[in-house]
Write a protein that holds these residues in place. Structure first.
Motif, PDB file in Angstrom:
ATOM      1  N   SER A 130       0.867  -1.183   0.000  1.00 41.47           N
ATOM      2  CA  SER A 130       0.000   0.000   0.000  1.00 41.47           C
ATOM      3  C   SER A 130       0.896   1.223   0.000  1.00 41.47           C
ATOM      4  O   SER A 130       1.707   1.406   0.926  1.00 41.47           O
ATOM      5  CB  SER A 130      -0.902   0.009   1.243  1.00 41.47           C
ATOM      6  N   ALA A 131       0.767   2.062  -1.030  1.00 47.09           N
ATOM      7  CA  ALA A 131       1.590   3.271  -1.103  1.00 47.09           C
ATOM      8  C   ALA A 131       1.351   4.169   0.100  1.00 47.09           C
ATOM      9  O   ALA A 131       2.291   4.712   0.693  1.00 47.09           O
ATOM     10  CB  ALA A 131       1.282   4.031  -2.398  1.00 47.09           C
ATOM     11  N   ALA A 132       0.084   4.321   0.481  1.00 46.63           N
ATOM     12  CA  ALA A 132      -0.247   5.207   1.601  1.00 46.63           C
ATOM     13  C   ALA A 132       0.401   4.717   2.892  1.00 46.63           C
ATOM     14  O   ALA A 132       0.957   5.513   3.660  1.00 46.63           O
ATOM     15  CB  ALA A 132      -1.766   5.297   1.765  1.00 46.63           C
ATOM     16  N   ILE A 133       0.348   3.405   3.139  1.00 45.95           N
ATOM     17  CA  ILE A 133       0.960   2.869   4.359  1.00 45.95           C
ATOM     18  C   ILE A 133       2.479   2.956   4.290  1.00 45.95           C
ATOM     19  O   ILE A 133       3.137   3.292   5.277  1.00 45.95           O
ATOM     20  CB  ILE A 133       0.474   1.431   4.635  1.00 45.95           C
ATOM     21  N   ASN A 134       3.067   2.701   3.118  1.00 41.54           N
ATOM     22  CA  ASN A 134       4.515   2.867   2.980  1.00 41.54           C
ATOM     23  C   ASN A 134       4.935   4.287   3.341  1.00 41.54           C
ATOM     24  O   ASN A 134       5.950   4.500   4.026  1.00 41.54           O
ATOM     25  CB  ASN A 134       4.959   2.553   1.549  1.00 41.54           C
ATOM     26  N   MET A 135       4.170   5.276   2.896  1.00 44.28           N
ATOM     27  CA  MET A 135       4.511   6.674   3.190  1.00 44.28           C
ATOM     28  C   MET A 135       4.340   6.964   4.683  1.00 44.28           C
ATOM     29  O   MET A 135       5.149   7.688   5.282  1.00 44.28           O
ATOM     30  CB  MET A 135       3.667   7.613   2.341  1.00 44.28           C
ATOM     31  N   CYS A 136       3.319   6.377   5.285  1.00 43.01           N
ATOM     32  CA  CYS A 136       3.128   6.566   6.729  1.00 43.01           C
ATOM     33  C   CYS A 136       4.246   5.895   7.521  1.00 43.01           C
ATOM     34  O   CYS A 136       4.607   6.371   8.607  1.00 43.01           O
ATOM     35  CB  CYS A 136       1.760   6.055   7.160  1.00 43.01           C
ATOM     36  N   MET A 137       4.821   4.816   6.988  1.00 39.67           N
ATOM     37  CA  MET A 137       5.969   4.184   7.624  1.00 39.67           C
ATOM     38  C   MET A 137       7.184   5.122   7.603  1.00 39.67           C
ATOM     39  O   MET A 137       7.951   5.180   8.569  1.00 39.67           O
ATOM     40  CB  MET A 137       6.325   2.866   6.921  1.00 39.67           C
ATOM     41  N   VAL A 138       7.353   5.840   6.495  1.00 39.41           N
ATOM     42  CA  VAL A 138       8.426   6.843   6.437  1.00 39.41           C
ATOM     43  C   VAL A 138       8.176   7.921   7.486  1.00 39.41           C
ATOM     44  O   VAL A 138       9.079   8.305   8.240  1.00 39.41           O
ATOM     45  CB  VAL A 138       8.529   7.478   5.029  1.00 39.41           C
ATOM     46  N   ALA A 139       6.937   8.400   7.554  1.00 39.76           N
ATOM     47  CA  ALA A 139       6.589   9.445   8.521  1.00 39.76           C
ATOM     48  C   ALA A 139       6.779   8.967   9.956  1.00 39.76           C
ATOM     49  O   ALA A 139       7.138   9.752  10.841  1.00 39.76           O
ATOM     50  CB  ALA A 139       5.144   9.891   8.305  1.00 39.76           C
ATOM     51  N   SER A 140       6.558   7.678  10.192  1.00 40.43           N
ATOM     52  CA  SER A 140       6.665   7.109  11.541  1.00 40.43           C
ATOM     53  C   SER A 140       8.109   6.871  11.981  1.00 40.43           C
ATOM     54  O   SER A 140       8.364   6.631  13.160  1.00 40.43           O
ATOM     55  CB  SER A 140       5.909   5.775  11.611  1.00 40.43           C
TER      56      SER A 140
END
Length: 280
Positions: A197-207
């Motif tokens: 999931s692109a959205a979750i991958n990006m949230c992983m970066v943010a996290s």
């Protein structure tokens, strides 16, 4: 951000939670659900994708009748994909449909909201983990109300990088994807991951648990919300060739800092994709 945008964001959070419940409820009836194909044999869509998008759009239309929409399933059904200066909701009802079909638990509802072609808030709800990622321009990024901060790691050799294989199985494209992967792995980095999931991958970066994420072939609805979550958590966004990120280009590189991003740019074997706003 004006009060009206805060009201819109509050609505986005509420409807994302409601949509997430719909996604969880649908898992029990997946065996009966028709799985359809879009651009290829691995580009999947379900009735739940369509129902969730309809739920979100209808609820927003009732509250904000003058606003515009870009929705993944609406575009698939023939609506134009154009980003104007008008207030626009950019919706991916199920980001990670293949995950959803296989009950692989990385599935998100993604809602971005742009004005003057700039994302003003983003909401990503990871349905099966009950994690609500939110960001408002200039006001930070949060997960379930707790502030997010990108990783402070500056050495790419100690980084985890996220990417995906996409749904294009053209041999030349697949060769480019694996060429990039080989070059990234042999930097060397600590590891390469992908949530699906692109959205979750990006949230992983943010996290802060992943240093960077790159992909070619995603769509504006995959990254609109997540891009602001990354930016507001202190990260950087750029094109895979190093220029500014363009929401409609179908190319993204999100990283914890510029040095990691610029190092990754050197390793990505770029291939061309049709822009989201290309005339049909």
């Amino acid at each position: 951000m004006t009060d009206v945008w805060q009201s819109a964001m509050d609505h986005a959070v509420a409807v994302a939670r409601k949509a997430g419940q719909m996604v969880r409820d649908a898992v029990g009836s997946l065996q009966k659900e028709a799985v359809m194909l879009k651009s290829s044999s691995v580009d999947l869509v379900t009735q739940t994708d369509q129902k969730v998008e309809e739920l979100i759009i209808q609820s927003v239309k009732e509250k904000f009748p003058s606003h515009c929409f870009i929705g993944e399933e609406s575009v698939a059904a023939g609506e134009v994909c154009v980003l104007t200066d008008a207030p626009t909701w950019i919706i991916d009802p199920i980001d990670g449909t293949t995950n959803f079909v296989h009950t692989f638990p990385f599935v998100a509802v993604s809602i971005g909201f742009s004005v003057n072609k700039q994302v003003e808030f983003g909401v990503v709800y990871s349905c099966f983990h009950d994690q609500m990622y939110t960001a408002r321009r200039g006001r930070g990024a949060f997960c379930n109300g707790e502030p997010l901060q990108v990783s402070q790691q500056r050495d790419i050799q100690q980084a985890i990088i996220a990417t995906e294989f996409g749904c294009n199985r053209d041999p030349e494209t697949v060769d480019k994807i694996f060429s990039s992967l080989k070059r990234v792995v042999t930097i060397p980095v600590h590891g390469v991951r992908g949530a699906g999931s692109a959205a979750i991958n990006m949230c992983m970066v943010a996290s802060g648990c992943v240093e960077a994420y790159y992909e070619i072939g995603i769509h504006v609805w995959d990254v609109a919300a997540g891009s602001l979550v990354v930016a507001e958590a202190g990260g950087v966004l750029m094109d895979v060739e190093g220029g500014p990120m363009d929401l409609m280009s179908r190319r993204v590189l999100a990283a914890n800092n510029r040095s990691v991003a610029e190092r990754l740019v050197k390793e990505i074997d770029v291939f061309s994709v049709r822009r989201d706003d290309a005339a049909s």
